[in-house]
Design an enzyme around this catalytic site. Structure first.
Site, PDB file in Angstrom:
ATOM      1  N   SER A  31       0.824  -1.216   0.000  1.00 55.96           N
ATOM      2  CA  SER A  31       0.000   0.000   0.000  1.00 55.96           C
ATOM      3  C   SER A  31       0.856   1.263   0.000  1.00 55.96           C
ATOM      4  O   SER A  31       2.038   1.236   0.357  1.00 55.96           O
ATOM      5  CB  SER A  31      -0.909   0.001   1.230  1.00 55.96           C
ATOM      6  OG  SER A  31      -1.652  -1.196   1.289  1.00 55.96           O
TER       7      SER A  31
HETATM    8  N1  SAM Z   1      -0.099  -4.994   4.127  1.00 55.61           N
HETATM    9  C1  SAM Z   1       0.537  -5.433   2.915  1.00 55.61           C
HETATM   10  C2  SAM Z   1       1.930  -4.892   2.754  1.00 55.61           C
HETATM   11  O1  SAM Z   1       2.364  -4.091   3.615  1.00 55.61           O
HETATM   12  O2  SAM Z   1       2.592  -5.292   1.782  1.00 55.61           O
HETATM   13  C3  SAM Z   1      -0.268  -5.077   1.700  1.00 55.61           C
HETATM   14  C4  SAM Z   1      -1.492  -5.859   1.600  1.00 55.61           C
HETATM   15  S1  SAM Z   1      -2.254  -5.924   0.012  1.00 55.61           S
HETATM   16  C5  SAM Z   1      -2.890  -4.298  -0.184  1.00 55.61           C
HETATM   17  C6  SAM Z   1      -3.645  -6.933   0.463  1.00 55.61           C
HETATM   18  C7  SAM Z   1      -3.295  -8.360   0.785  1.00 55.61           C
HETATM   19  O3  SAM Z   1      -4.447  -8.988   1.329  1.00 55.61           O
HETATM   20  C8  SAM Z   1      -2.900  -9.174  -0.430  1.00 55.61           C
HETATM   21  O4  SAM Z   1      -1.636  -9.734  -0.226  1.00 55.61           O
HETATM   22  C9  SAM Z   1      -3.984 -10.236  -0.523  1.00 55.61           C
HETATM   23  O5  SAM Z   1      -3.545 -11.477  -1.013  1.00 55.61           O
HETATM   24  C10 SAM Z   1      -4.430 -10.331   0.919  1.00 55.61           C
HETATM   25  N2  SAM Z   1      -5.775 -10.877   1.130  1.00 55.61           N
HETATM   26  C11 SAM Z   1      -6.905 -10.704   0.406  1.00 55.61           C
HETATM   27  N3  SAM Z   1      -7.922 -11.371   0.969  1.00 55.61           N
HETATM   28  C12 SAM Z   1      -7.437 -11.979   2.083  1.00 55.61           C
HETATM   29  C13 SAM Z   1      -7.999 -12.804   3.094  1.00 55.61           C
HETATM   30  N4  SAM Z   1      -9.294 -13.155   3.126  1.00 55.61           N
HETATM   31  N5  SAM Z   1      -7.193 -13.242   4.089  1.00 55.61           N
HETATM   32  C14 SAM Z   1      -5.875 -12.923   4.116  1.00 55.61           C
HETATM   33  N6  SAM Z   1      -5.283 -12.145   3.190  1.00 55.61           N
HETATM   34  C15 SAM Z   1      -6.054 -11.674   2.185  1.00 55.61           C
END
Ligand code: SAM
Length: 204
Positions: free
Chosen positions: A52
């Protein structure tokens, strides 16, 4: 990045600013876009996912009012960048990612840096942290867009616990803070945002 993108937009919490100065974003950005690591934007981390924008990470952390004794649940480990920032401030960070390769890469990266207060799970974070113990969290941060407030996560919040999440439609959401008080939830909105979708039982 800290001065021009975070402090300049009004975030003044010293614990937070010092965590952002300490955790190097370029260690979490893959090679093709490494030169853009300190730019004011999200970047691709592969698997169709993103790390993000630094300011939005700071804003979510600021809204969660973290204390050094807090136990935090981080949904969407991704690159592990936000997980590292949380681990700089809170006592323990539990993090869940649904994509195995991202979770394993983040775990290796964070272990190599030396974090000892982070616990990893792979799976659907909307179901909460799976454990024999009835674990509850002071703060939960969801960094993917949810169509509804995940019920299991509300159950895993402590009294006075805060959950920060992007809530709304597929391509536009409100940044929302849920506070749990006497088994009821209070909901506050903090403006628009756009995240990748939360995929799972209480997601898309
Ligand atoms: N916080 C992360 C970073 O600092 O790099 C960025 C996160 S990215 C915007 C969103 C993440 O949420 C993705 O890696 C995606 O695979 C994960 N995601 C989506 N749905 C999810 C779920 N139900 N449970 C766990 N992770 C999930």
């Amino acid at each position: 990045m800290v001065e021009n993108q975070i402090k300049a937009r009004g975030i003044e919490d010293e614990k937070l600013l010092s965590a952002f100065s300490k955790v190097k974003r370029h260690l979490f950005v893959p090679n093709p876009t490494k030169s853009l690591s300190y730019s004011d934007r999200p970047l691709s981390i592969g698997e169709g996912q993103t790390i993000s924008q630094p300011y939005i990470v700071a804003l979510m952390m600021n809204l969660s009012n973290l204390k050094s004794s807090d136990i935090v649940l981080d949904i969407g480990t991704g690159s592990g960048y936000q997980t590292a920032l949380l681990a700089e401030i809170a006592e323990k960070v539990y993090t869940i990612e649904r994509i195995k390769t991202l979770s394993k890469d983040a775990e290796n990266r964070l272990q190599k840096i030396g974090y000892k207060n982070i616990y990893f799970q792979i799976g659907d974070g909307t179901l909460g942290w799976k454990s024999e113990k009835n674990i509850k969290f002071d703060a939960i941060i969801i960094s993917a867009a949810a169509p509804q407030i995940p019920e299991n996560l509300v159950k895993q919040l402590k009294e006075n616990g805060r959950m920060i999440l992007p809530l709304g439609r597929h391509f536009s959401q409100d940044l929302v803070r849920i506070t749990k008080k006497k088994n009821k939830i209070q909901k506050e909105k903090f403006g628009g945002c756009m995240f990748v979708p939360l995929i799972g039982k209480d997601g898309w």
